[in-house]
Every structure is written in structure tokens, then in C-alpha cells.
Design a protein around this motif. Structure first.
Motif, PDB file in Angstrom:
ATOM      1  N   ALA A  17      48.471  47.917 152.955  1.00 28.31           N
ATOM      2  CA  ALA A  17      47.075  47.508 152.755  1.00 28.31           C
ATOM      3  C   ALA A  17      46.953  46.310 151.817  1.00 28.31           C
ATOM      4  CB  ALA A  17      46.258  48.673 152.203  1.00 28.31           C
ATOM      5  N   GLY A  18      47.946  46.111 150.938  1.00 28.48           N
ATOM      6  CA  GLY A  18      47.867  45.027 149.974  1.00 28.48           C
ATOM      7  C   GLY A  18      46.849  45.257 148.880  1.00 28.48           C
ATOM      8  N   SER A  19      46.428  46.510 148.721  1.00 26.73           N
ATOM      9  CA  SER A  19      45.371  46.812 147.749  1.00 26.73           C
ATOM     10  C   SER A  19      45.422  48.295 147.399  1.00 26.73           C
ATOM     11  CB  SER A  19      44.002  46.459 148.340  1.00 26.73           C
ATOM     12  OG  SER A  19      42.956  47.080 147.630  1.00 26.73           O
ATOM     13  N   ILE A  20      45.310  48.613 146.115  1.00 25.11           N
ATOM     14  CA  ILE A  20      45.273  50.007 145.685  1.00 25.11           C
ATOM     15  C   ILE A  20      43.998  50.686 146.160  1.00 25.11           C
ATOM     16  CG2 ILE A  20      44.960  51.451 143.624  1.00 25.11           C
ATOM     17  CD1 ILE A  20      47.134  49.889 142.264  1.00 25.11           C
ATOM     18  N   SER A  21      42.871  49.972 146.076  1.00 26.92           N
ATOM     19  CA  SER A  21      41.595  50.589 146.477  1.00 26.92           C
ATOM     20  C   SER A  21      41.556  50.883 147.966  1.00 26.92           C
ATOM     21  CB  SER A  21      40.421  49.684 146.074  1.00 26.92           C
ATOM     22  OG  SER A  21      40.530  48.423 146.699  1.00 26.92           O
ATOM     23  N   ARG A  22      42.067  49.943 148.800  1.00 29.10           N
ATOM     24  CA  ARG A  22      42.074  50.191 150.240  1.00 29.10           C
ATOM     25  C   ARG A  22      43.029  51.330 150.593  1.00 29.10           C
ATOM     26  NH1 ARG A  22      41.521  44.445 150.723  1.00 29.10           N
ATOM     27  NH2 ARG A  22      43.750  44.150 151.042  1.00 29.10           N
ATOM     28  N   ALA A  23      44.171  51.385 149.913  1.00 30.76           N
ATOM     29  CA  ALA A  23      45.104  52.486 150.146  1.00 30.76           C
ATOM     30  C   ALA A  23      44.478  53.815 149.725  1.00 30.76           C
ATOM     31  CB  ALA A  23      46.399  52.236 149.385  1.00 30.76           C
ATOM     32  N   GLU A  42      58.259  54.172 140.747  1.00 32.42           N
ATOM     33  CA  GLU A  42      58.994  53.127 140.018  1.00 32.42           C
ATOM     34  C   GLU A  42      59.888  53.738 138.943  1.00 32.42           C
ATOM     35  OE1 GLU A  42      56.005  49.272 140.403  1.00 32.42           O
ATOM     36  OE2 GLU A  42      55.645  50.737 138.798  1.00 32.42           O
ATOM     37  N   LEU A  43      59.387  54.793 138.280  1.00 31.88           N
ATOM     38  CA  LEU A  43      60.186  55.483 137.273  1.00 31.88           C
ATOM     39  C   LEU A  43      61.381  56.160 137.921  1.00 31.88           C
ATOM     40  CD1 LEU A  43      60.452  56.333 134.298  1.00 31.88           C
ATOM     41  CD2 LEU A  43      59.065  58.355 134.845  1.00 31.88           C
ATOM     42  N   HIS A  44      61.159  56.756 139.077  1.00 37.07           N
ATOM     43  CA  HIS A  44      62.236  57.439 139.801  1.00 37.07           C
ATOM     44  C   HIS A  44      63.320  56.457 140.246  1.00 37.07           C
ATOM     45  CE1 HIS A  44      64.013  60.516 142.456  1.00 37.07           C
ATOM     46  NE2 HIS A  44      64.140  59.536 143.342  1.00 37.07           N
ATOM     47  N   LEU A  45      62.887  55.272 140.715  1.00 33.79           N
ATOM     48  CA  LEU A  45      63.835  54.282 141.223  1.00 33.79           C
ATOM     49  C   LEU A  45      64.424  53.409 140.114  1.00 33.79           C
ATOM     50  CD1 LEU A  45      61.893  53.093 144.412  1.00 33.79           C
ATOM     51  CD2 LEU A  45      63.874  54.619 144.328  1.00 33.79           C
ATOM     52  N   GLY A  46      63.735  53.365 138.997  1.00 31.96           N
ATOM     53  CA  GLY A  46      64.224  52.561 137.879  1.00 31.96           C
ATOM     54  C   GLY A  46      63.981  51.077 138.049  1.00 31.96           C
ATOM     55  N   THR A  47      62.962  50.707 138.832  1.00 36.27           N
ATOM     56  CA  THR A  47      62.660  49.283 139.037  1.00 36.27           C
ATOM     57  C   THR A  47      61.188  49.127 139.394  1.00 36.27           C
ATOM     58  OG1 THR A  47      63.339  47.272 140.193  1.00 36.27           O
ATOM     59  CG2 THR A  47      63.194  49.260 141.518  1.00 36.27           C
ATOM     60  N   ALA A  48      60.641  47.960 139.099  1.00 31.65           N
ATOM     61  CA  ALA A  48      59.244  47.678 139.432  1.00 31.65           C
ATOM     62  C   ALA A  48      59.134  47.302 140.904  1.00 31.65           C
ATOM     63  CB  ALA A  48      58.706  46.548 138.562  1.00 31.65           C
ATOM     64  N   LEU A  49      58.171  47.898 141.581  1.00 25.27           N
ATOM     65  CA  LEU A  49      57.945  47.625 143.000  1.00 25.27           C
ATOM     66  C   LEU A  49      56.728  46.739 143.240  1.00 25.27           C
ATOM     67  CD1 LEU A  49      58.523  51.226 144.420  1.00 25.27           C
ATOM     68  CD2 LEU A  49      60.151  49.326 144.374  1.00 25.27           C
ATOM     69  N   THR A  50      55.794  46.752 142.289  1.00 27.22           N
ATOM     70  CA  THR A  50      54.548  45.994 142.464  1.00 27.22           C
ATOM     71  C   THR A  50      54.239  45.221 141.198  1.00 27.22           C
ATOM     72  OG1 THR A  50      53.132  47.801 141.648  1.00 27.22           O
ATOM     73  CG2 THR A  50      53.612  47.753 144.020  1.00 27.22           C
ATOM     74  N   SER A  51      53.395  44.205 141.364  1.00 23.28           N
ATOM     75  CA  SER A  51      52.861  43.468 140.220  1.00 23.28           C
ATOM     76  C   SER A  51      51.433  43.075 140.532  1.00 23.28           C
ATOM     77  CB  SER A  51      53.710  42.228 139.912  1.00 23.28           C
ATOM     78  OG  SER A  51      53.682  41.338 141.019  1.00 23.28           O
ATOM     79  N   ARG A  52      50.639  42.914 139.503  1.00 22.80           N
ATOM     80  CA  ARG A  52      49.229  42.558 139.677  1.00 22.80           C
ATOM     81  C   ARG A  52      49.057  41.051 139.574  1.00 22.80           C
ATOM     82  NH1 ARG A  52      45.097  46.069 139.804  1.00 22.80           N
ATOM     83  NH2 ARG A  52      45.536  48.277 139.379  1.00 22.80           N
ATOM     84  N   VAL A  53      48.237  40.488 140.495  1.00 26.70           N
ATOM     85  CA  VAL A  53      47.801  39.101 140.428  1.00 26.70           C
ATOM     86  C   VAL A  53      46.283  39.137 140.526  1.00 26.70           C
ATOM     87  CG1 VAL A  53      47.889  36.823 141.465  1.00 26.70           C
ATOM     88  CG2 VAL A  53      49.921  38.282 141.515  1.00 26.70           C
ATOM     89  N   GLY A  54      45.619  39.075 139.376  1.00 30.14           N
ATOM     90  CA  GLY A  54      44.170  39.260 139.364  1.00 30.14           C
ATOM     91  C   GLY A  54      43.851  40.684 139.772  1.00 30.14           C
ATOM     92  N   ARG A  55      43.026  40.816 140.811  1.00 32.60           N
ATOM     93  CA  ARG A  55      42.680  42.145 141.323  1.00 32.60           C
ATOM     94  C   ARG A  55      43.593  42.583 142.453  1.00 32.60           C
ATOM     95  NH1 ARG A  55      36.023  42.174 141.680  1.00 32.60           N
ATOM     96  NH2 ARG A  55      35.625  41.803 139.460  1.00 32.60           N
ATOM     97  N   ASN A  56      44.490  41.712 142.872  1.00 34.87           N
ATOM     98  CA  ASN A  56      45.345  42.009 144.015  1.00 34.87           C
ATOM     99  C   ASN A  56      46.692  42.553 143.560  1.00 34.87           C
ATOM    100  OD1 ASN A  56      43.432  41.066 145.887  1.00 34.87           O
ATOM    101  ND2 ASN A  56      44.093  38.963 145.513  1.00 34.87           N
ATOM    102  N   ILE A  57      47.328  43.276 144.475  1.00 29.35           N
ATOM    103  CA  ILE A  57      48.659  43.824 144.248  1.00 29.35           C
ATOM    104  C   ILE A  57      49.643  43.065 145.116  1.00 29.35           C
ATOM    105  CG2 ILE A  57      50.120  45.837 144.691  1.00 29.35           C
ATOM    106  CD1 ILE A  57      48.568  46.185 142.201  1.00 29.35           C
ATOM    107  N   THR A  58      50.732  42.612 144.536  1.00 25.98           N
ATOM    108  CA  THR A  58      51.799  41.988 145.319  1.00 25.98           C
ATOM    109  C   THR A  58      53.077  42.779 145.096  1.00 25.98           C
ATOM    110  OG1 THR A  58      52.415  40.478 143.530  1.00 25.98           O
ATOM    111  CG2 THR A  58      50.756  39.708 145.116  1.00 25.98           C
ATOM    112  N   LEU A  59      53.980  42.674 146.036  1.00 26.77           N
ATOM    113  CA  LEU A  59      55.250  43.368 145.927  1.00 26.77           C
ATOM    114  C   LEU A  59      56.263  42.479 145.213  1.00 26.77           C
ATOM    115  CD1 LEU A  59      55.642  44.960 149.482  1.00 26.77           C
ATOM    116  CD2 LEU A  59      54.566  45.933 147.443  1.00 26.77           C
ATOM    117  N   THR A  60      57.053  43.100 144.364  1.00 30.16           N
ATOM    118  CA  THR A  60      58.179  42.386 143.768  1.00 30.16           C
ATOM    119  C   THR A  60      59.263  42.230 144.845  1.00 30.16           C
ATOM    120  OG1 THR A  60      59.254  44.424 143.069  1.00 30.16           O
ATOM    121  CG2 THR A  60      57.680  43.427 141.531  1.00 30.16           C
ATOM    122  N   GLU A  61      60.318  41.509 144.507  1.00 25.94           N
ATOM    123  CA  GLU A  61      61.413  41.351 145.464  1.00 25.94           C
ATOM    124  C   GLU A  61      62.003  42.712 145.833  1.00 25.94           C
ATOM    125  OE1 GLU A  61      65.720  39.042 145.895  1.00 25.94           O
ATOM    126  OE2 GLU A  61      64.400  38.652 144.176  1.00 25.94           O
ATOM    127  N   ALA A  62      62.152  43.588 144.835  1.00 27.25           N
ATOM    128  CA  ALA A  62      62.654  44.941 145.104  1.00 27.25           C
ATOM    129  C   ALA A  62      61.672  45.715 145.962  1.00 27.25           C
ATOM    130  CB  ALA A  62      62.906  45.670 143.786  1.00 27.25           C
TER     131      ALA A  62
END
Length: 301
Positions: A17-23, A42-62
Motif C-alpha cells: 500500500a505504501g502507507s500505514i494508514s491505507r494498510a 524489525e526487532l525480530h529480524l534485527g534490521t530496519a525495513l521501513t523509513s519515514r519521508v514526511g507522511r509517507n513510508i518507504t522501504l529500506t534496501e533490506a
């Protein structure tokens, strides 16, 4: 080790969805609950999966790699689950295309896609406005323009030949010169990228300051007007292929200049290409495009 299946499903929904609210709306939970599940994964995997850009969510490389690895499996589990329940899985695919390309090129071909993919419920949105994929639930768009939209997947629907068109009852094929056109009423499609002044320049002519003309806001209206004998139109073989094939339109100009332009483009976010329904439609669309390009719909006299 216990696998956090719930958190994985929530992450998949957010990435798609590219969005926490839509999901959250899709999963029928609160945005806060979605955020908690993402943090737990993310805690379980030990790495960040998402990052915030303003109000939007983007995926990290991982996050991108993880989403790519789990998407097909999750879609497969969903399909199998529906099958076991004894019902057909219906996935809605929303395609946006301008009214002219929808009615003149896409609609006559859609039966092939629908019949071959009964599990996909197709919705065709005939709108001229470019899609804001961040806010609108559109999977793929056929967009009119010059093909420059940074950040999106863009692929040509095919190079188009543009030439004068009229009903055979108005003028026979090849019965006029390019200069003769200036004596008659010309149909203008005002939003088309190909306009009469440009075509006349390609023909080595200067258009007159005042000419007889009628203007339409949409190419499909201009094509229909030419079929009805209202004047001589200027449009592409891509949009007028059926009228040319059936003999309802002909090119009245003998040896017109070869004027080509690409005006229709397949557009979507790169992330949408991970979805099976989008890939299926894109593969079908490419096949139809290539088959159309291989045909010689009209021989210019």
C-alpha cells in the motif's frame, strides 16, 4: 524460534500500500497497531525495513529485498486458502486510461484478457487526469504525454503514424494533395500532441491564417466526427485502426509525409510490478501492442 506471521502479513500490506494508514484500513486495525507490528518484525529480524519521508513510508534496501522474497509466497498462500474454502479467488485490477485510448484501442481487445484471467476482476477507469499513485488505488495507467515521469516505470505503447482521415463518401483515398486540404473543413483534436500546423510543416506547407475548422476536446470524438463526414481529421493509426480496417475512414492525401510520434505510455510505480495481477496485465498488454505494431492496418496511397 517462533515466526511472527502476523507481523509479516502486516509488513506485506504496508509495503504493497505504501502507507500505514491505507494498510490499517485494509487490515481493519488502527495505524498504531500496524506500526507496532512493523517494529516487532524489525526487532525480530534485527534490521530496519521501513523509513519515514514526511507522511509517507518507504522501504529500506533490506525492506525491498524482504518484500520481494515474501510477496509471491504470501499471494500463493492467499490463493490456496481461497481454493480450499471452495470459492474462486477474485483479485481486482484497476487500470486507468484516457477515454480515447480506452474506447478506441483497449476496449476492443479486453475480452481476450478477461477470458484468459477469470481470477482477475478488471476495473477500467476512463479518466484523463494523471494518477497520483501515492493517493489513488490504481494499479497501472496508460497515460497520454511525452513519456517523462521520473520515479515511475514507463514503457511505450508503440510508435504512432499520424495522417489525415475522412469518410470515403467525402473524399476517396489518395484523391487530394496536401495543399488541397486547406480548402476544406479540418477537424481539430485540441488535446492531441499532433496538431495540423505541425503536420503541414512536415508536408512543406504553411497553414492559412483563417481556415474552416471544427474543434473537439477528445480524439475519439474527432475520429467519430470524421466518420460522420463532418470534415477531415488528423489522428493516429493506433486510435483509428478499427475505422481504417473497416473502411469507414481513409487517408484522402496521396503520398502524405511520414509523421510519427509516441503519445501513449504504460505507467506505474516500480513496486507495482511485483504484483502478479499487474505483471499478468502488463504481459498481455505487451502482446497486444506487439501484435498491433506488426500489422499494417492501412496502406497509404
Amino acid at each position: 524460534m517462533q515466526i511472527p506471521f502476523r507481523a509479516i502479513i502486516v509488513f506485506h500490506a504496508v509495503a504493497r500500500a505504501g502507507s500505514i494508514s491505507r494498510a490499517a484500513d485494509e487490515l481493519r486495525v488502527t495505524p498504531s497497531a500496524v506500526s507496532q507490528q512493523i517494529q516487532a518484525l524489525e526487532l525480530h529480524l534485527g534490521t530496519a525495513l521501513t523509513s519515514r519521508v514526511g507522511r509517507n513510508i518507504t522501504l529500506t534496501e533490506a525492506g525491498e529485498r524482504y518484500f520481494e522474497m515474501i510477496s509471491r509466497e504470501i499471494e500463493h498462500v492467499a490463493d490456496v486458502t481461497q481454493h480450499v474454502r471452495g470459492i474462486r479467488s477474485a483479485t481486482t485490477l484497476t487500470v486507468r486510461a484516457a477515454p480515447s485510448v480506452s474506447s478506441k484501442w483497449l476496449l476492443p481487445r479486453l475480452a481476450g484478457f478477461v477470458n484468459a484471467n477469470p481470477d482477475i476482476e478488471l476495473r477500467l477507469d476512463g479518466t484523463n487526469e494523471p494518477t497520483d499513485f501515492r493517493k489513488e488505488n490504481v494499479d497501472l495507467e496508460i497515460r497520454h504525454g511525452e513519456g517523462s515521469w521520473p520515479g515511475l516505470f514507463v514503457e511505450s505503447l508503440g510508435k504512432e503514424r499520424f495522417f489525415p482521415l475522412c469518410a470515403p463518401s467525402s473524399f476517396a483515398a489518395g484523391s487530394l494533395s496536401a495543399a488541397d486540404l486547406l480548402k476544406y473543413r479540418l477537424i481539430h483534436s485540441v488535446k492531441s500532441q499532433m496538431q495540423w500546423p505541425r503536420w503541414f510543416a512536415e508536408a512543406g506547407l504553411e497553414p492559412v491564417e483563417r481556415w474552416k475548422r471544427v474543434l473537439f476536446d477528445r480524439s475519439h470524438m474527432a475520429i467519430d466526427a470524421a466518420v460522420d463526414g463532418l470534415g477531415i481529421g488528423l489522428d493516429s493509426e493506433l486510435l483509428a485502426w478499427r475505422e481504417l480496417r473497416d473502411g469507414r475512414l481513409v487517408c484522402p492525401v496521396k503520398n502524405p509525409p511520414e509523421v510519427t510520434l509516441t503519445t501513449q505510455w504504460i505507467v506505474c510505480p516500480h513496486g507495482h510490478l511485483r504484483h502478479r495481477k499487474t505483471r499478468t496485465f502488463l504481459d498481455w498488454l505487451r502482446g497486444e501492442r506487439d501484435a498491433w505494431s506488426a500489422q499494417h492496418t492501412v496502406q497509404i496511397v
